[in-house]
Design an enzyme around this catalytic site. Structure first.
Site, PDB file in Angstrom:
ATOM      1  N   ASP A  40       0.868  -1.232   0.000  1.00  0.00           N
ATOM      2  CA  ASP A  40      -0.053  -0.013   0.023  1.00  0.00           C
ATOM      3  C   ASP A  40       0.841   1.320  -0.028  1.00  0.00           C
ATOM      4  OD1 ASP A  40      -2.403   1.349  -0.111  1.00  0.00           O
ATOM      5  OD2 ASP A  40      -2.673   1.132   2.228  1.00  0.00           O
ATOM      6  N   ASN A  88     -11.191  -2.513  -5.599  1.00  0.00           N
ATOM      7  CA  ASN A  88     -10.389  -1.412  -6.338  1.00  0.00           C
ATOM      8  C   ASN A  88     -10.715  -1.210  -7.461  1.00  0.00           C
ATOM      9  OD1 ASN A  88      -7.006  -2.744  -4.991  1.00  0.00           O
ATOM     10  ND2 ASN A  88      -8.045  -1.014  -4.355  1.00  0.00           N
ATOM     11  N   ARG A  91     -12.260   2.472  -8.222  1.00  0.00           N
ATOM     12  CA  ARG A  91     -11.044   3.612  -8.653  1.00  0.00           C
ATOM     13  C   ARG A  91     -11.468   3.899 -10.158  1.00  0.00           C
ATOM     14  NH1 ARG A  91      -5.357   2.428  -5.765  1.00  0.00           N
ATOM     15  NH2 ARG A  91      -6.381   1.725  -3.773  1.00  0.00           N
ATOM     16  N   ARG A 208       2.047  -4.689   6.152  1.00  0.00           N
ATOM     17  CA  ARG A 208       1.124  -3.715   5.407  1.00  0.00           C
ATOM     18  C   ARG A 208       2.104  -2.477   5.574  1.00  0.00           C
ATOM     19  NH1 ARG A 208      -4.981  -2.426   4.588  1.00  0.00           N
ATOM     20  NH2 ARG A 208      -4.757  -0.515   3.158  1.00  0.00           N
TER      21      ARG A 208
HETATM   22  C1  IPE Z   1      -5.548  -2.820  -0.419  1.00  0.00           C
HETATM   23  O1  IPE Z   1      -5.233  -1.263  -0.524  1.00  0.00           O
HETATM   24  C2  IPE Z   1      -5.532  -3.368  -1.750  1.00  0.00           C
HETATM   25  C3  IPE Z   1      -4.242  -3.441  -2.252  1.00  0.00           C
HETATM   26  C4  IPE Z   1      -2.763  -3.257  -1.588  1.00  0.00           C
HETATM   27  C5  IPE Z   1      -4.137  -4.136  -3.666  1.00  0.00           C
HETATM   28  P1  IPE Z   1      -6.309  -0.238  -0.718  1.00  0.00           P
HETATM   29  O2  IPE Z   1      -5.544   1.034  -0.766  1.00  0.00           O
HETATM   30  O3  IPE Z   1      -7.508  -0.540  -1.811  1.00  0.00           O
HETATM   31  O4  IPE Z   1      -7.152  -0.444   0.662  1.00  0.00           O
HETATM   32  P2  IPE Z   1      -8.150   0.613   1.356  1.00  0.00           P
HETATM   33  O5  IPE Z   1      -9.173   1.091   0.570  1.00  0.00           O
HETATM   34  O6  IPE Z   1      -7.157   1.814   1.871  1.00  0.00           O
HETATM   35  O7  IPE Z   1      -8.493  -0.164   2.539  1.00  0.00           O
HETATM   36  C1  IPE Z   2      -1.786   0.017  -3.456  1.00  0.00           C
HETATM   37  O1  IPE Z   2      -1.418   1.642  -3.525  1.00  0.00           O
HETATM   38  C2  IPE Z   2      -1.750  -0.396  -4.594  1.00  0.00           C
HETATM   39  C3  IPE Z   2      -3.019  -0.817  -5.134  1.00  0.00           C
HETATM   40  C4  IPE Z   2      -4.389  -0.817  -4.254  1.00  0.00           C
HETATM   41  C5  IPE Z   2      -3.230  -1.292  -6.311  1.00  0.00           C
HETATM   42  P1  IPE Z   2      -2.513   2.605  -3.461  1.00  0.00           P
HETATM   43  O2  IPE Z   2      -2.773   2.997  -4.824  1.00  0.00           O
HETATM   44  O3  IPE Z   2      -3.465   2.182  -2.654  1.00  0.00           O
HETATM   45  O4  IPE Z   2      -1.711   3.840  -2.875  1.00  0.00           O
HETATM   46  P2  IPE Z   2      -2.739   4.839  -1.721  1.00  0.00           P
HETATM   47  O5  IPE Z   2      -3.002   4.108  -0.526  1.00  0.00           O
HETATM   48  O6  IPE Z   2      -3.562   5.616  -2.477  1.00  0.00           O
HETATM   49  O7  IPE Z   2      -1.518   5.876  -1.417  1.00  0.00           O
HETATM   50 MG    MG Z   3      -3.996   2.356  -0.582  1.00  0.00          MG
END
Ligand code: IPE
Ligand code: IPE
Ligand code: MG
Length: 263
Positions: A40, A88, A91, A208
């Site tokens: 993350d 996801n 998004r 994490r």
């Molecule tokens: C969890 O991260 C999913 C992945 C790392 C692929 P997210 O960024 O999607 O999680 P939330 O929305 O902050 O819980």
């Molecule tokens: C994790 O990074 C990757 C995926 C969920 C695909 P994020 O895209 O969630 O990054 P933040 O949490 O917005 O910084």
């Molecule tokens: Mg994230």
């Protein structure tokens, strides 16, 4: 940065940053066998650099390569990474498309090296809902590496822990309705054999990055007795040394599994 070290067993491995003094502190007897990572913070890292979120994902791919190499050197049994959750899809389409393209590129670029490293790749999640092209690439990669005996590298794409359990329950219910399994015969082992991670050991450690402290629907069943390691470092900046630091931290944990400490 890449140095040869000796690890468990008698084989030498090239692993990133193995010359760091941190590696001296590894307790080889107390390494986790199955590590799961919620990668993350790509977006936050990119923002901090004044870049687009997508640049964060690209940077994150490099981190993954280094961490997989380190997991190989440490001879972990399994590394499971969260690449894309069932949530996801919320998004923007541009980001989703970019991520799917990145997975495809990663596979193309890293396939042979992973195979040479004896990695056994497996994709978990609702793979059937991805594009036919990506799906084909994933199946081909799994097939190529299915005989490999090194690190089990599970990549969660379109994965949700609740969704995985739901699919397992449905398939067990179907078997019960068809008279193939008696409801009384359903036990933990049978449920595990119906999960996407069938054949893997339970998760010992969940890491994490980026400071959030939640599971976000990752490996709900498999993490029942996992240790958790949270770090504020964003995924693009997470290094092999940080990974080893998590291993050292894990070695100091007192895992009781509901019992009492053995001392
Ligand atoms: C969890 O991260 C999913 C992945 C790392 C692929 P997210 O960024 O999607 O999680 P939330 O929305 O902050 O819980
Ligand atoms: C994790 O990074 C990757 C995926 C969920 C695909 P994020 O895209 O969630 O990054 P933040 O949490 O917005 O910084
Ligand atoms: Mg994230």
């Amino acid at each position: 940065m890449w140095r040869r070290i000796f690890s468990r067993g008698d084989k030498a491995f090239e692993i990133p940053a193995a010359d760091s003094p941190l590696f001296e502190r590894i307790d080889w007897e107390r390494l986790p066998r199955h590590v799961a990572i919620i990668m993350d913070g790509n977006g936050r890292w990119a923002k901090g650099q004044g870049l687009l979120r997508t640049a964060g994902h690209t940077a994150g791919v490099k981190t993954l390569k280094n961490i997989l190499k380190t997991a190989i050197g440490l001879k972990l049994d399994a590394l499971t990474v969260y690449a894309f959750s069932t949530e996801n899809w919320k998004r923007p389409a541009t980001e989703v498309d970019f991520l799917m393209g990145l997975f495809s590129e990663y596979l193309k670029k890293e396939l042979m090296e992973m195979h040479e490293d004896n990695v056994r790749i497996h994709f978990i999640g609702r793979i059937g809902e991805l594009s036919p092209g990506l799906m084909r690439q994933m199946h081909e990669a799994e097939e190529l590496m299915q005989g490999n005996t090194g690190v089990k590298f599970n990549v969660a794409v379109n994965y949700g822990g609740q969704d995985e359990l739901l699919r397992a329950v449905r398939s067990l219910a179907r078997e019960a309705a068809e008279g193939k399994v008696a409801p009384e015969a359903i036990d933990a082992a049978l449920i595990e054999s119906h999960l996407d991670t069938a054949g893997n050991l339970p998760v010992d450690l969940v890491i994490r990055t980026s400071g959030d402290e939640r599971l976000s629907n990752f490996l709900l069943w498999q993490s029942a007795y996992a240790e958790f390691y949270f770090t504020p470092i964003n995924w693009p900046e997470f290094t092999p040394e940080d990974f080893v630091t998590a291993m050292i931290d894990f070695a100091g944990r007192d895992r009781r599994f509901g019992g009492l400490t053995n001392q």
